[in-house]
Design an enzyme around this catalytic site. Structure first.
Site, mmCIF file in Angstrom:
data_model
loop_
_atom_site.group_PDB
_atom_site.id
_atom_site.type_symbol
_atom_site.label_atom_id
_atom_site.label_comp_id
_atom_site.label_asym_id
_atom_site.label_seq_id
_atom_site.Cartn_x
_atom_site.Cartn_y
_atom_site.Cartn_z
ATOM 1 C CG ASP A 143 -0.198 -0.161 2.512
ATOM 2 O OD1 ASP A 143 1.043 -0.347 2.475
ATOM 3 O OD2 ASP A 143 -0.840 -0.085 3.578
ATOM 4 C CG HIS B 258 19.496 9.153 -19.188
ATOM 5 N ND1 HIS B 258 18.496 8.923 -20.099
ATOM 6 C CD2 HIS B 258 19.865 10.439 -19.391
ATOM 7 C CE1 HIS B 258 18.286 10.019 -20.813
ATOM 8 N NE2 HIS B 258 19.101 10.947 -20.399
ATOM 9 C CG ASP C 235 22.255 16.001 -16.136
ATOM 10 O OD1 ASP C 235 21.467 16.831 -15.669
ATOM 11 O OD2 ASP C 235 22.182 15.581 -17.309
ATOM 12 C CG ASP D 2 18.634 19.609 -17.498
ATOM 13 O OD1 ASP D 2 19.452 18.954 -16.829
ATOM 14 O OD2 ASP D 2 18.241 19.263 -18.634
ATOM 15 C CG HIS E 221 23.595 13.865 -25.574
ATOM 16 N ND1 HIS E 221 23.664 15.237 -25.514
ATOM 17 C CD2 HIS E 221 24.644 13.415 -24.828
ATOM 18 C CE1 HIS E 221 24.678 15.597 -24.750
ATOM 19 N NE2 HIS E 221 25.308 14.513 -24.331
ATOM 20 C CG HIS F 144 16.164 19.284 -23.178
ATOM 21 N ND1 HIS F 144 15.651 19.862 -22.042
ATOM 22 C CD2 HIS F 144 17.299 18.654 -22.790
ATOM 23 C CE1 HIS F 144 16.438 19.570 -21.008
ATOM 24 N NE2 HIS F 144 17.455 18.855 -21.431
ATOM 25 C CG HIS G 94 13.725 16.097 -21.471
ATOM 26 N ND1 HIS G 94 14.043 14.787 -21.686
ATOM 27 C CD2 HIS G 94 14.881 16.671 -21.021
ATOM 28 C CE1 HIS G 94 15.317 14.581 -21.384
ATOM 29 N NE2 HIS G 94 15.837 15.702 -20.970
ATOM 30 C CD GLU H 132 21.413 18.566 -22.239
ATOM 31 O OE1 GLU H 132 21.891 17.592 -21.628
ATOM 32 O OE2 GLU H 132 20.214 18.881 -22.191
ATOM 33 C CE1 TYR I 75 28.622 12.467 -21.592
ATOM 34 C CE2 TYR I 75 28.103 12.655 -23.941
ATOM 35 C CZ TYR I 75 27.924 13.076 -22.640
ATOM 36 O OH TYR I 75 27.062 14.116 -22.363
ATOM 37 N NE ARG J 165 24.835 15.672 -19.596
ATOM 38 C CZ ARG J 165 24.975 14.383 -19.293
ATOM 39 N NH1 ARG J 165 25.681 13.592 -20.072
ATOM 40 N NH2 ARG J 165 24.415 13.883 -18.210
ATOM 41 C CD GLU K 276 21.678 19.931 -19.024
ATOM 42 O OE1 GLU K 276 22.052 19.057 -18.220
ATOM 43 O OE2 GLU K 276 20.620 19.859 -19.663
#
Ligand code: GLY
Ligand code: MN
Ligand code: MN
Length: 480
Positions: free
Chosen positions: A35, A238, A255, A266, A345, A349, A356, A379, A383, A441, A443
């Site tokens: 529950d 991710h 990130d 972001d 990528h 966005h 997003h 961003e 990699y 990265r 961003e």
């Protein structure tokens, strides 16, 4: 805050017109186990129009209805439910606190729906959010009703998503204030993470320090699950496990961002765990930073985010060629999409209530032209995973065309591309050992203004010397 929702409703009402109505459902709770439910977060479209935070509600907007435009269906007050699971606003609260013209218990929805929609030809509704069967039943009722009485119920369903997408793309002054607040507080958290991080901590400990700053600063939740990726984990786009022990010599890619007034920031920063970039880390970092700055610089009304992506792609590719990571020159690497082995990528966005955010990227087939009040990320990243060598296909192809075909026929498009690559000549290229396992990265969140743009997250340093200086500062949180 209520004024902003009223303004959104009135704008939507005038857009859909008085021969139509809009049905907008809230999110529902999902069971985690037994529950216990997953953390609830309201659906952004519903929140945008209502500011109402409870699950299982439905807003019906009926422009020009004699009983008012705004009808809100909510869960009933229930002493037992409220003792166990929390306070409910109820029917009265829906009017008093959330400005509904009329309010009802959610159980009344089916009975009221046809009555309220009488005379409306079109119903704006986003399919797939839990009420499809109800809408289907309404259409069937409409057909029979019209056959027997000659009177009209909605017989046409129009997708609400693009209409709200256009509205949500253009942030109002009040919304910009909330977005700025989310960006400022998110930036504070990133700064603390840079101070707090240290080899021999678990990634989730650094996450805790950052998220502490957000909660303490008044943000109830994150905009998305935090990515705290040390060492080779930075190459997993991710990555969310966040359970590795940080090692001396690692880069840490974070990130992550928090929400304020439901608006999300972001931000990504990549920094050295021990406070100093190694030579190869700095070399990759500089390539990404140069690409990011070049991509942001044309941001102004009239530009496009497509232009920003092309800029970052070109500058990254130049850097990758210079570092010996790609086998051919810049033109070939772009035409053959070789850079995608290291940057796979998009660059940007939309950003808003959702990380997003809503809104289309193209208008009549062309890249959307930016206007003041639009917000998005920039961003780029590089990699370099652990592969010792990579086999590149010497095959030029139009990536946009491939991606477009992939929407309609994913397996066919993939097969055609694989077959073409199979036939192409190949070159095997050794990945320089010093770059293996480095992921970077950077961003930031950009708001288009009347005269150019504002970088809403520039408070987090990104120049190498400034990043290193902040990393060596003492955290004000204890680190036992
Ligand atoms: N944090 C998700 C993204 O950068 O798109
Ligand atoms: Mn992003
Ligand atoms: Mn991000």
């Amino acid at each position: 805050m209520p004024d902003r929702f009223r303004e959104h409703r009135s704008k939507l009402s005038s857009q859909i017109g008085s021969d139509a109505a809009a049905l907008v459902p809230a999110s529902t709770e999902t069971i985690r186990n037994d529950d216990v439910t997953h953390e609830f977060r309201q659906n952004s479209e519903f929140f945008y129009l209502t500011g109402f935070h409870e699950p299982e509600a439905v807003a019906l907007l009926v422009p020009g209805h004699p009983d008012g435009d705004y009808h809100l269906f909510v869960r009933p007050r229930d002493r037992n439910e409220e003792i166990w699971n929390g306070y409910r606003v109820g029917k009265e609260g829906a009017k008093e606190r959330f400005q509904a013209d009329q309010s009802y218990e959610i159980t009344e929805l089916d009975t009221m729906l046809a009555q309220l929609l009488l005379g409306r030809e079109r119903l704006f509704y986003r399919s797939g959010n839990g009420h499809d069967r109800r809408v289907q039943t309404l259409l069937e009722k409409s057909r029979n009703y019209h056959k027997r009485t000659g009177k009209v119920l909605p017989s046409t369903i129009v997708d609400l998503a693009p209409v709200l997408g256009e509205m949500r793309l253009r942030k109002t002054a009040a919304e910009i204030e909330s977005l700025r607040a989310a960006c400022s507080l998110s930036a504070e958290g990133h700064r603390e993470a840079m101070r707090f991080a240290h080899p021999e901590l678990a990634e989730y400990q650094v996450q805790a320090a950052m998220e502490y700053v957000w909660r303490e600063g008044g943000s109830p939740r994150n905009g998305y699950p935090s990515i705290v990726a040390s060492g080779p984990n930075a190459c997993i786009l991710h990555y969310v496990e966040n359970d590795r022990m940080i090692e001396d010599g690692d880069l840490i890619l974070i990130d992550a961002a928090c929400e304020v007034d439901y608006f999300s920031s972001d931000i990504t920063r990549t920094f050295p765990a021990n406070g100093s970039f190694t030579g190869p880390q700095a070399a990759i970092y500089e390539v990404v930073l140069t690409a990011q700055k070049a991509a942001i610089s044309p941001a102004r009304p009239g530009a496009t985010i497509r232009l920003m992506h092309e800029t970052s792609m070109e500058v990254l590719t130049e850097g990758l060629v210079d570092l010996g990571l790609l086998p051919r020159n810049v033109d070939d690497s772009l035409a053959m999409n070789h850079y995608r082995e290291f940057f796979m990528h998009g660059t940007s966005h939309w950003l808003g209530l959702d990380v997003h955010d809503a809104g289309s990227y193209r208008v009549e087939g062309k890249p959307r032209v930016l206007e003041p009040g639009m917000a998005f990320t920039v961003e780029p990243g590089v990699y370099v995973d652990g592969r010792e060598e990579i086999e590149f296909n010497l095959h030029a192809y139009d990536l946009d065309e491939h991606l477009e075909q992939s929407f309609l026929d994913p397996s066919g498009a993939k097969k055609r591309l694989e077959e073409a690559k199979e036939k192409a000549d190949k070159v095997t290229h050794k990945v320089p050992a010093e770059f293996r396992g480095i992921g970077v990265r950077i961003e930031d969140d950009i708001l288009i203004t009347e005269s150019g743009h504002d970088n809403l997250t520039s408070f987090v340093p990104r120049e190498i010397d400034e990043v290193e200086a902040l990393c060596t500062q003492q955290s004000w949180l204890s680190r036992a």
